[in-house]
Write an enzyme that holds these catalytic residues in place. Structure first.
Site, PDB file in Angstrom:
ATOM      1  CD  GLU A   1      37.218  45.004  48.919  1.00 50.27           C
ATOM      2  OE1 GLU A   1      36.613  45.654  48.061  1.00 50.27           O
ATOM      3  OE2 GLU A   1      37.196  43.829  48.595  1.00 50.27           O
TER       4      GLU A   1
ATOM      5  CG  ASP B   1      29.888  45.807  51.448  1.00 51.96           C
ATOM      6  OD1 ASP B   1      30.699  44.799  51.701  1.00 51.96           O
ATOM      7  OD2 ASP B   1      29.227  46.107  50.402  1.00 51.96           O
TER       8      ASP B   1
END
Length: 539
Positions: free
Chosen positions: A197, A16
């Site tokens: 997302e 991420d």
């Protein structure tokens, strides 16, 4: 001059990524989930050489993950720079579960709490957290050119008949007060890929460019972009579909590519940092977890972003930027415990109170672990470990431990989470001090405990593990012996995202380290004289 970047740039469980440039310096923040301290921030000046600069969430006031389930805790940090300060927003996940309504309809109720912290120096003392919202995860800040800032996050919908990933919302943030202003705006509902997302927003030539992750974090993961003349939309989706993905091409060296963030060099060249996975040869299991890669992009004549080759594929060896080489001084940790602080390679689980788990001063030159809860505990585990960063490695330690009974154990562990591990440990059965191996896995019969040395001699014991791709083999010897005694081979590939019990999140990676349990609650200590890790990959 470095001609090529070797991807991944951050190897072994660094997912991420959020990347920012401040002057000549580049910084990448990555998720740490249940591992403490929270968030890793790496630093580079040439995009080739990277060093761990800080883990900013390290005080009890900033982060306490006791009780957080496996693969919860700190998700998807976003790092930006404004007003002479670094801004870090992140999610602290407290619950990842499903509730049942009337015995039939599944309600997926989860607790996602979003915060921000700031600091004027990347390696300084970061502020106490400011609470933002709990409406979803993957928060990010966008600082517009009019001086206003906006908080983005995905919107979680727990209602049974609705999509769980309900789109991307934006709400204004007052940087001066830290307060959210006005209401939230649903600006993008995503594409047919679903699982929308990881939002990031950029402004270029009067367009707002929204970047999101879609397709889930597995083999169908992708970076998707859309643009609008208005921050609130409507957003037009990129005509090519995914901007970056390895979906459908499992034979690539970098798979699972997605969850990206853009940064511009001083000359305006766009680069993307993104997560990826490297599966074991011939097996769709990524024991190194989700890692961070980096490659240059280009803006087309039509104003859309694309890879240099226009193929939307991750590049394992992209050309390095035309920047002065900036290697960092080599400061490898040789494995001793002769410093007042825990070596930077190592982390522990969940608690912000490490003094309850270990000490580097109780016995100088040793890491003393105090026996705490079981390996399945979500609260207080005395487990100190480092990331597996190589497909082939050797780790060794020496433990001095005299258990009083079978409820006390200490040793060398290869660990993914509380349901997946291989553990070589010293314990006691009756009058005999023994060496046992405990394995836990969702496959191959679940869990097992095997005694490999039924009567250990007194004194310190050397412990070793050798991992070669999907084979893991423990070994041991009493201190002073030359020859190692080998245990049967175990399956290292179960320590991966892809092997899991149904319904449980698996978002981290394999670790190797030291652990100590005392199920009687008397905190029996185990002393570790050293811990050495040697990667053996050919590259």
């Amino acid at each position: 001059m470095n001609d090529r970047i070797s991807n991944p740039i951050l190897r072994g469980f660094n997912p991420d990524p959020s990347i920012v440039r401040v002057g000549e310096d580049f910084f990448v923040a990555t998720s740490t989930f249940e591992w403490f301290p929270g968030v890793q921030i790496h630093h580079s000046r040439d995009l080739v050489h990277w060093r761990l600069a800080t883990r900013p969430l390290r005080r009890p006031e900033q982060l306490d993950m006791r009780g957080a389930p496996d693969s919860c805790g700190v998700w998807a940090p976003d790092l930006t720079y404004a007003d002479g300060r670094f801004w870090l927003v992140y999610t602290d996940v407290k619950r990842f579960g499903q509730s049942t309504l009337d015995g039939a309809t599944g309600l997926t109720l989860r607790d996602f709490h979003n915060y921000f912290v700031t600091c004027d120096r990347i390696d300084g003392e970061w502020s106490d957290p400011v609470y933002l919202n709990s409406s979803g995860f993957d928060p990010a800040l966008f600082h517009d050119d009019d001086g206003r800032s906006w908080l983005l996050n995905m919107l979680w919908d727990h209602r049974p008949t609705k999509p769980r990933f309900a789109g991307i919302v934006a709400q204004e943030l007052d940087r001066g007060t830290g307060k959210l202003l006005g209401g939230r705006h649903l600006i993008f509902e995503g594409t047919e890929r679903g699982f929308t997302e990881g939002p990031h927003l950029y402004k270029r030539d009067g367009w707002y460019h929204l970047l999101v992750a879609e397709g889930g974090t597995g083999w169908e993961h992708a970076v998707v972009m859309a643009r609008s003349r208005n921050l609130f939309g409507p957003y037009e989706v990129h005509p090519d579909g995914a901007v970056l993905t390895s979906f459908g091409k499992h034979d690539l060296p970098l798979t699972r590519a997605g969850h990206g963030d853009l940064v511009e060099l001083a000359d305006g060249t766009p680069w993307i940092g993104y997560l990826c996975g490297r599966p074991l040869p011939g097996r769709e299991r990524c024991v190194l977890g989700r890692e961070t890669a980096l490659q240059p992009m280009q803006w087309g004549d039509d104003g859309w972003l694309r890879t240099i080759r226009g193929d939307a594929l991750p590049d394992p060896a992209p050309p390095a930027p035309d920047l002065p080489p900036a290697p960092w001084p080599a400061t490898p940790w040789e494995g001793s415990f002769d410093t007042p602080d825990l070596p930077q390679d190592l982390q522990w689980l969940r608690t912000p109170h490490p003094e309850a788990l270990f000490s580097l001063s109780a016995r100088p030159g040793h890491l003393r672990l105090y026996g705490r809860e079981s390996l399945g505990s979500h609260f207080t585990q005395a487990l100190v470990a480092r990331r597996q960063q190589h497909f082939r490695y050797t780790a060794t330690t020496q433990v001095e431990f005299d258990p009083a009974h079978f409820q006390q154990a200490a040793g060398l562990i290869c660990y993914y989470n509380g349901t997946k591990y291989h553990y070589l440990f010293v314990t006691r059965d009756g009058d005999a001090r023994q060496l046992q191996i405990m394995s836990s896995s969702p496959v191959d019969g679940g869990s097992s405990v095997v005694t490999v040395a039924p009567d250990l001699p007194r004194g310190p014991i050397d412990l070793r593990v050798e991992v070669d791709l999907d084979e893991l083999r423990f070994a041991w010897r009493p201190q002073g012996d030359r020859d190692w005694q080998l245990a049967p081979a175990l399956d290292a590939s179960v320590l991966s995202d892809e092997v899991s019990f149904s319904g449980l999140p698996n978002f981290t990676g394999a670790f190797v380290g030291m652990a100590c349990q005392d199920m009687a609650g008397t905190a029996a200590p185990a002393d570790f004289a050293f811990f050495r890790y040697e990667g053996r990959d050919s590259d």
